[in-house]
Enzyme design. Structure first.
Site, PDB file in Angstrom:
ATOM      1  N   ASP A  49      50.272  89.041 103.308  1.00 50.37           N
ATOM      2  CA  ASP A  49      49.382  88.897 102.158  1.00 50.37           C
ATOM      3  C   ASP A  49      47.927  89.065 102.581  1.00 50.37           C
ATOM      4  O   ASP A  49      47.454  88.386 103.497  1.00 50.37           O
ATOM      5  CB  ASP A  49      49.571  87.516 101.524  1.00 50.37           C
ATOM      6  CG  ASP A  49      48.695  87.314 100.306  1.00 50.37           C
ATOM      7  OD1 ASP A  49      49.163  87.621  99.196  1.00 50.37           O
ATOM      8  OD2 ASP A  49      47.538  86.859 100.462  1.00 50.37           O
ATOM      9  N   TYR A  54      38.751  90.647 102.061  1.00 45.60           N
ATOM     10  CA  TYR A  54      38.804  89.988 103.375  1.00 45.60           C
ATOM     11  C   TYR A  54      38.268  90.931 104.442  1.00 45.60           C
ATOM     12  O   TYR A  54      38.754  92.050 104.582  1.00 45.60           O
ATOM     13  CB  TYR A  54      40.236  89.599 103.747  1.00 45.60           C
ATOM     14  CG  TYR A  54      40.952  88.672 102.817  1.00 45.60           C
ATOM     15  CD1 TYR A  54      40.285  87.906 101.870  1.00 45.60           C
ATOM     16  CD2 TYR A  54      42.345  88.552 102.867  1.00 45.60           C
ATOM     17  CE1 TYR A  54      40.967  87.051 101.032  1.00 45.60           C
ATOM     18  CE2 TYR A  54      43.029  87.697 102.037  1.00 45.60           C
ATOM     19  CZ  TYR A  54      42.334  86.952 101.106  1.00 45.60           C
ATOM     20  OH  TYR A  54      43.010  86.112 100.264  1.00 45.60           O
TER      21      TYR A  54
END
Length: 317
Positions: A49, A54
Site C-alpha cells: 500500500d 509519499y
C-alpha cells in the site's frame, strides 16, 4: 500465510496483511526498502500500500518517492504479476485534489513511477470538497474501463460520503468501490461508531485500516518519553506518546499478557486483534527494517481466543 482474502466484490485476492510503504524514501532508503520488500514477499506477503504523495513532507522530496522505489523493485525482481499494488491520488503536490483532469494525470504519473501497466487498487485518498463527487466517481470508473486501474477504493471519507459515492455510482452505472481505508486500531475506535463500519458491511467493502500500530505505540515501543527520544526511534515517536495515558497503559498491559501467553511480540497481538474485527480485510503496517517484519507477518496466523479479543476490546474502549 493463511489463504488469501478477496477484496470486496473484485477479482483481487491478497494475503491478509498489507505492507505500508509510506516509509519508503523517508525513513527507509532505496536499499533498505528493497530489503523490506524482499523479506515481506519471502514471508508470504503480496499486498503493498502506497500513495502518490509519499513522501512529499520530507525535506528534499517532491512526492512519488515511495512509488518510484516500488516500481524499481518490481522491475528489478520481475515481481509485478505476483504483487497487488494499492496507491492513492489527491495529495501529490503536483496533483492535488480529485478533479477528473487531475485524477487522469495523477494516475498516469503513478503508472510511470510504478513502471506498471495498471494499478490494482486505486484510492481517492482524501475527500475533495472543491470537486463535485459525481465528477470524481465518473473518472475513477473511466480509469477502470480504460484498464489503467483494476478496482476503486475510498480513503478518509465520512460514512455519508461513502454512501453518496455508491448512490452516484449506481445511478450512473459506474464501477463500485470495493475497498475502504480508514484510521483504525485498538486505540482509534471511531470507525466502529461513525457509520463507516456499517456502510462497509452493507456494501461488502474490504477494510484496510492504516496506522494499525498507532505509530508504533501498539508495538510496545514507546512506553515512556525516554524511548521516544532514543537515537533509533521513528520520527513518529513523539506522536505515539500522545497515547501514553491511563487508557494506553491499560491496553499495553492487556497486550503484554496475551503476547506472553502466546510467546509472540506485542505488535503481533495488536495486528491480530485488528485482523479479527468485522469487515477488516487486512491491517496495514509499515516496516523500515527487515527486523521489524517477523512480528508483523506473525499476526496473520496468530489465533486469539474470544476471551482474548474481548479483553483487548474492553481495554481500548
Amino acid at each position: 500465510m493463511t489463504k488469501s482474502i478477496r477484496i470486496g466484490n473484485s477479482e483481487l485476492a491478497v494475503a491478509p496483511l498489507s505492507l505500508g510503504a509510506n516509509v519508503f524514501g523517508w525513513t527507509a532508503d532505496r536499499d533498505a526498502s528493497f530489503d523490506v520488500l524482499d523479506a515481506f514477499v519471502a514471508g508470504g506477503g503480496n499486498f503493498v500500500d502506497t500513495a502518490d504523495g509519499y513522501s512529499a513532507w520530507v525535506p528534499g522530496n517532491s512526492g512519488g518517492e515511495s512509488e518510484t522505489i516500488i516500481g524499481e523493485w518490481l522491475t528489478a525482481r520481475g515481481a509485478r504479476d505476483g504483487i497487488t499494488i494499492a496507491t492513492k491520488v489527491s495529495t501529490h503536490p503536483q496533483f492535488a485534489g480529485l478533479s477528473a483532469v487531475n485524477v487522469r494525470a495523477a494516475a498516469d504519473a503513478s503508472l510511470a513511477r510504478l513502471q506498471a501497466e495498471h494499478i490494482d487498487l486505486y484510492y481517492a485518498h482524501f475527500d475533495d470538497a472543491e470537486t463535485p463527487l459525481e465528477e470524481t466517481v465518473a473518472v475513477f470508473s473511466e480509469l477502470v474501463d480504460a484498464g489503467k486501474i483494476r478496482a476503486v477504493g475510498v480513503s478518509n471519507y465520512s460514512a455519508e460520503r461513502v454512501a453518496e459515492w455508491f448512490r452516484i455510482a449506481r445511478e450512473g452505472g459506474y464501477h463500485l468501490p470495493v475497498a475502504l481505508q480508514p484510521h483504525y486500531n485498538l486505540l482509534e475506535r471511531d470507525f466502529e461508531t461513525n457509520g463507516l463500519q456499517a456502510v462497509a458491511a452493507a456494501e461488502n467493502l474490504s477494510v484496510f485500516p492504516y496506522f494499525g500500530l498507532a505509530k508504533g505505540f501498539l508495538a510496545g515501543k514507546y512506553r515512556d518519553e525516554a524511548a521516544a527520544g532514543a537515537a533509533d526511534a521513528s520520527p513518529r515517536a513523539g506522536q505515539a506518546l500522545d497515547y501514553l495515558d491511563d487508557r494506553g497503559r491499560r491496553v499495553l498491559a492487556a497486550l503484554d499478557t496475551i503476547a506472553e501467553a502466546h510467546g509472540v511480540e506485542v505488535a503481533t497481538v495488536s495486528l491480530a486483534w485488528l485482523r479479527l474485527q468485522p469487515t477488516i480485510g487486512a491491517p496495514i503496517a509499515s516496516a523500515r527494517t527487515t527486523a521489524q517484519l517477523p512480528a508483523l507477518l506473525a499476526s496473520v496466523t496468530l489465533d486469539l481466543s474470544e476471551d482474548e479479543v474481548a479483553a483487548l476490546t474492553a481495554a481500548g474502549a
